[in-house]
Design a protein around this motif. Structure first.
Motif, PDB file in Angstrom:
ATOM      1  N   ASN A 111       0.748  -1.223   0.045  1.00  0.00           N
ATOM      2  CA  ASN A 111       0.037   0.013   0.038  1.00  0.00           C
ATOM      3  C   ASN A 111       0.800   0.991  -0.003  1.00  0.00           C
ATOM      4  O   ASN A 111       0.549   2.529   0.545  1.00  0.00           O
ATOM      5  CB  ASN A 111      -0.935  -0.083   1.213  1.00  0.00           C
ATOM      6  CG  ASN A 111      -1.917  -1.154   1.300  1.00  0.00           C
ATOM      7  OD1 ASN A 111      -2.861  -1.189   0.391  1.00  0.00           O
ATOM      8  ND2 ASN A 111      -1.746  -2.072   2.327  1.00  0.00           N
ATOM      9  N   GLU A 112       2.079   1.009  -0.411  1.00  0.00           N
ATOM     10  CA  GLU A 112       2.934   2.276  -0.497  1.00  0.00           C
ATOM     11  C   GLU A 112       2.577   3.394  -1.146  1.00  0.00           C
ATOM     12  O   GLU A 112       2.497   4.819  -0.585  1.00  0.00           O
ATOM     13  CB  GLU A 112       4.337   1.837  -1.361  1.00  0.00           C
ATOM     14  CG  GLU A 112       5.032   0.824  -0.439  1.00  0.00           C
ATOM     15  CD  GLU A 112       4.627  -0.553  -1.262  1.00  0.00           C
ATOM     16  OE1 GLU A 112       3.500  -0.927  -1.792  1.00  0.00           O
ATOM     17  OE2 GLU A 112       5.142  -1.589  -0.856  1.00  0.00           O
ATOM     18  N   GLU A 113       1.793   3.368  -2.417  1.00  0.00           N
ATOM     19  CA  GLU A 113       1.426   4.784  -2.831  1.00  0.00           C
ATOM     20  C   GLU A 113       0.167   5.576  -1.982  1.00  0.00           C
ATOM     21  O   GLU A 113       0.325   6.695  -2.044  1.00  0.00           O
ATOM     22  CB  GLU A 113       0.696   4.447  -4.457  1.00  0.00           C
ATOM     23  CG  GLU A 113       0.411   5.507  -5.189  1.00  0.00           C
ATOM     24  CD  GLU A 113      -0.341   5.437  -6.329  1.00  0.00           C
ATOM     25  OE1 GLU A 113      -0.768   6.169  -7.038  1.00  0.00           O
ATOM     26  OE2 GLU A 113       0.017   4.111  -6.851  1.00  0.00           O
ATOM     27  N   ARG A 114      -0.762   4.444  -1.625  1.00  0.00           N
ATOM     28  CA  ARG A 114      -1.771   5.195  -0.899  1.00  0.00           C
ATOM     29  C   ARG A 114      -1.019   5.619   0.754  1.00  0.00           C
ATOM     30  O   ARG A 114      -1.360   6.664   0.802  1.00  0.00           O
ATOM     31  CB  ARG A 114      -2.629   4.006  -0.344  1.00  0.00           C
ATOM     32  CG  ARG A 114      -3.847   4.426   0.776  1.00  0.00           C
ATOM     33  CD  ARG A 114      -4.821   3.487   0.679  1.00  0.00           C
ATOM     34  NE  ARG A 114      -5.618   3.708   2.015  1.00  0.00           N
ATOM     35  CZ  ARG A 114      -5.599   3.094   3.016  1.00  0.00           C
ATOM     36  NH1 ARG A 114      -4.448   2.244   3.342  1.00  0.00           N
ATOM     37  NH2 ARG A 114      -6.476   3.493   4.074  1.00  0.00           N
ATOM     38  N   PHE A 116       1.886   7.182   1.137  1.00  0.00           N
ATOM     39  CA  PHE A 116       2.744   8.358   0.919  1.00  0.00           C
ATOM     40  C   PHE A 116       1.643   9.417   0.477  1.00  0.00           C
ATOM     41  O   PHE A 116       1.952  10.746   0.493  1.00  0.00           O
ATOM     42  CB  PHE A 116       3.640   8.380  -0.493  1.00  0.00           C
ATOM     43  CG  PHE A 116       4.871   7.795   0.068  1.00  0.00           C
ATOM     44  CD1 PHE A 116       5.723   8.225   1.218  1.00  0.00           C
ATOM     45  CD2 PHE A 116       5.163   6.491  -0.255  1.00  0.00           C
ATOM     46  CE1 PHE A 116       6.901   7.492   1.740  1.00  0.00           C
ATOM     47  CE2 PHE A 116       6.522   5.719   0.066  1.00  0.00           C
ATOM     48  CZ  PHE A 116       7.306   6.171   0.959  1.00  0.00           C
ATOM     49  N   THR A 117       0.393   9.048  -0.030  1.00  0.00           N
ATOM     50  CA  THR A 117      -0.498   9.988  -0.345  1.00  0.00           C
ATOM     51  C   THR A 117      -1.029  10.690   0.706  1.00  0.00           C
ATOM     52  O   THR A 117      -1.532  11.746   0.734  1.00  0.00           O
ATOM     53  CB  THR A 117      -1.500   9.338  -1.297  1.00  0.00           C
ATOM     54  OG1 THR A 117      -1.008   9.032  -2.785  1.00  0.00           O
ATOM     55  CG2 THR A 117      -2.632  10.503  -1.797  1.00  0.00           C
ATOM     56  N   SER A 140      15.742   0.864   2.789  1.00  0.00           N
ATOM     57  CA  SER A 140      14.548   1.054   2.256  1.00  0.00           C
ATOM     58  C   SER A 140      13.576   0.219   3.010  1.00  0.00           C
ATOM     59  O   SER A 140      13.641  -0.959   3.454  1.00  0.00           O
ATOM     60  CB  SER A 140      14.410   0.747   0.831  1.00  0.00           C
ATOM     61  OG  SER A 140      13.294   1.077   0.189  1.00  0.00           O
ATOM     62  N   GLU A 144      13.024   6.301   2.713  1.00  0.00           N
ATOM     63  CA  GLU A 144      12.112   7.194   1.930  1.00  0.00           C
ATOM     64  C   GLU A 144      11.143   7.668   2.929  1.00  0.00           C
ATOM     65  O   GLU A 144      10.628   8.968   2.726  1.00  0.00           O
ATOM     66  CB  GLU A 144      11.584   6.363   0.841  1.00  0.00           C
ATOM     67  CG  GLU A 144      12.298   5.727  -0.425  1.00  0.00           C
ATOM     68  CD  GLU A 144      13.187   4.499   0.096  1.00  0.00           C
ATOM     69  OE1 GLU A 144      13.789   4.015  -0.928  1.00  0.00           O
ATOM     70  OE2 GLU A 144      13.137   3.914   1.307  1.00  0.00           O
ATOM     71  N   GLU A 148      10.433  11.659   3.531  1.00  0.00           N
ATOM     72  CA  GLU A 148       9.037  12.420   3.165  1.00  0.00           C
ATOM     73  C   GLU A 148       8.565  12.983   4.566  1.00  0.00           C
ATOM     74  O   GLU A 148       7.997  14.265   4.383  1.00  0.00           O
ATOM     75  CB  GLU A 148       8.126  11.174   2.969  1.00  0.00           C
ATOM     76  CG  GLU A 148       6.725  11.729   2.484  1.00  0.00           C
ATOM     77  CD  GLU A 148       6.591  12.625   1.356  1.00  0.00           C
ATOM     78  OE1 GLU A 148       5.754  13.232   1.096  1.00  0.00           O
ATOM     79  OE2 GLU A 148       7.673  12.478   0.579  1.00  0.00           O
TER      80      GLU A 148
END
Length: 506
Positions: A111-114, A116-117, A140, A144, A148
């Protein structure tokens, strides 16, 4: 309050489990409960909050924190960075309790994209990613994620125990969470008081989790934070029947034709800090200059050569209780002779500034002294005394201070952010006051004067030194809280503010 290394903290935990009988699960629950109380004082229930949890005990603390915040109605989302199967021991138990309590878990993996969003949508980020076991460069995805977090400048970041990525014992920091507040668990770690690690902590608070004081005494060196409570406990009270002689007879040696100001700063600071009687010994060539600046001291002009001490000091040293030497005296052979004469007197001696330059050649005299010797180096002076680089000193402030103090039988005041006072027995006391306004010529001379005055009045040498360092730093703090900035504070401002500082502490 004790300050510990990572190894000492592991030993403390194991002793608590095995010898005291408090289980790891219980201790983690206590940690989460205590830390959450601190967090709740800093946030409100309507702010979107995220708890970021890793696999170790730091992550376990995060599971407890998230559960308790939710139970109080806070808007909390828990993100677990490692996969479920990576979580072991007490941390796994805490996660299972969280899940059985009916609360949702979001996993980073897959669920990496969710993740960071969403990260930028939270007002408060609670950092439970990595604990005191971190070593070397981050891998990693922690690298990252921390990058952020640090990019979100407007978010309130609260790190638990230590900012993730910071070595617990200090040293080089490649990448770490930049926290606004760090809530240390039971004991703050050494890295919170050494730079560059300390710059990532923000405000440091300490959450007591119920480990008995006996455990700290058994498992860790005596490395303590010297707090306002101790200052007030040891500051002397003058009885109504006291007289000037009862408040100490101090001798201050220093000054030269090029540096008349240093000795005057030390002298005035000493008088402002309560010295009963003060004699100022200076090269005769500057006596007319120095003596006109304040009337309360007595003066002893000494033979001079080229504007410096010639080396002969015709003084009855037995008339004094404490000697302080060094401010502005210069680095001549005559100055070295004066320092040598002072060190041969069997009474307490404080060495600062140019006296520390001469001490390098006179270290052999320290072993023969029966009375306390106090030295007050900054990092550069400490490096010269130890024969190492300044970076070596800054990377090992606690270790080098302890080794030197024990080997030479001195009280060592290693100046700088979080000044460390080390006793001849290796006990260490860290000062929490002060700011970068003190990074200016003359402020060290003021500290020497305060130390001299306090040694004349305190019964404990260590308490006198620690109190002097505290008062010196707090005067700078109060100036900044008032009309001054860190740029404009002068050493004379510190002296003029000493009455307000002392009155506040009294």
């Amino acid at each position: 309050m004790r300050i510990v290394t990572a190894e000492e903290m592991y030993t403390i935990d194991n002793y608590t489990f095995q010898q005291i009988g408090i289980s790891e699960d219980t201790l983690m629950e206590c940690a989460g409960q205590s830390v959450t109380k601190h967090i709740m004082e800093k946030i409100n229930a309507h702010q979107p909050i995220v708890v970021l949890a890793g696999a170790g005990n730091n992550g376990g603390d995060g599971f407890v924190i998230a559960r308790i915040l939710k139970s109080y109605g806070y808007t909390v989302q828990l993100w677990v960075i490692p996969p479920y199967e990576k979580i072991k021991g007490a941390a796994k138990h805490a996660l299972e309790v969280y899940i059985r309590s009916g609360y949702r878990v979001d996993y980073f993996s897959g669920n990496e994209e969710r993740f960071f969003t969403l990260l930028s949508t939270y007002d408060v980020i609670i950092d439970c990613l990595l604990g005191i076991g971190v070593k070397g460069d981050l891998r990693s995805p922690y690298e990252e994620i921390i990058q952020e977090i640090n990019s979100l400048k407007s978010r309130q970041v609260i790190s638990i125990d230590i900012p993730s990525g910071v070595p617990a014992d200090g040293g080089k920091v490649t990448l770490a969470v930049k926290a606004e507040t760090t809530i240390a668990i039971q004991y703050p770690k050494v890295g919170a008081y050494t730079y560059p690690a300390a710059s990532f902590y923000g405000e440091v608070q300490v959450a007591d989790i119920g480990i008995p004081p006996l455990v700290g005494k058994e498992c860790a060196q005596k490395r303590m934070l010297w707090t306002e409570q101790q200052v007030k406990q040891y500051l002397p009270n003058r009885p109504a029947h006291s007289h000037k002689g009862a408040n100490g007879k101090g001798l201050l040696l220093g000054g030269s034709q090029r540096m008349t100001g240093a000795i005057m700063l030390s002298a005035k600071a000493s008088l402002r800090s309560g010295a009963g009687l003060l004699t100022v010994a200076v090269p005769d060539v500057i006596h007319p200059i120095v003596a006109t600046h304040f009337l309360e001291a007595m003066y002893m002009p000494c033979a001079s050569e080229n504007g410096h001490f010639k080396g002969e000091v015709d003084l009855n040293f037995n008339a004094f209780d404490v000697i302080a030497i060094g401010p502005g005296m210069g680095r001549t052979k005559g100055g070295q002779k004066v320092v040598e004469v002072a060190l041969k007197q069997q009474m307490p001696v404080v060495l600062d500034a140019d006296a520390l330059f001469h001490l390098k050649e006179l270290l052999f005299l320290l072993k023969s002294r029966s009375k306390p010797t106090v030295i007050t180096p900054h990092a550069g002076e400490m490096a010269r005394l130890c024969g190492v680089s300044i970076d070596d000193v800054e990377n090992n402030r606690f270790g080098l201070s302890k080794k030197f103090a024990e080997e030479h039988g001195v009280y060592l005041v290693l100046k700088g952010p979080s000044t460390i006072v080390t006793t001849p027995g290796g006990e260490q006391f860290v000062n929490p006051t002060g700011n970068s306004a003190l990074a200016k010529g003359g402020t060290g001379d003021v500290l020497t004067g305060i130390i001299l005055a306090f040694m004349l009045q305190h019964k404990s040498i260590q308490a006198a030194i620690s109190n002097a360092v505290f008062v010196h730093g707090q005067s700078a703090d109060l100036l900044i809280e008032g009309k001054h900035t860190k740029m404009d504070v002068l050493a004379t401002d510190l002296i003029e503010h000493l009455p307000a500082t002392l009155k506040l502490l009294k």
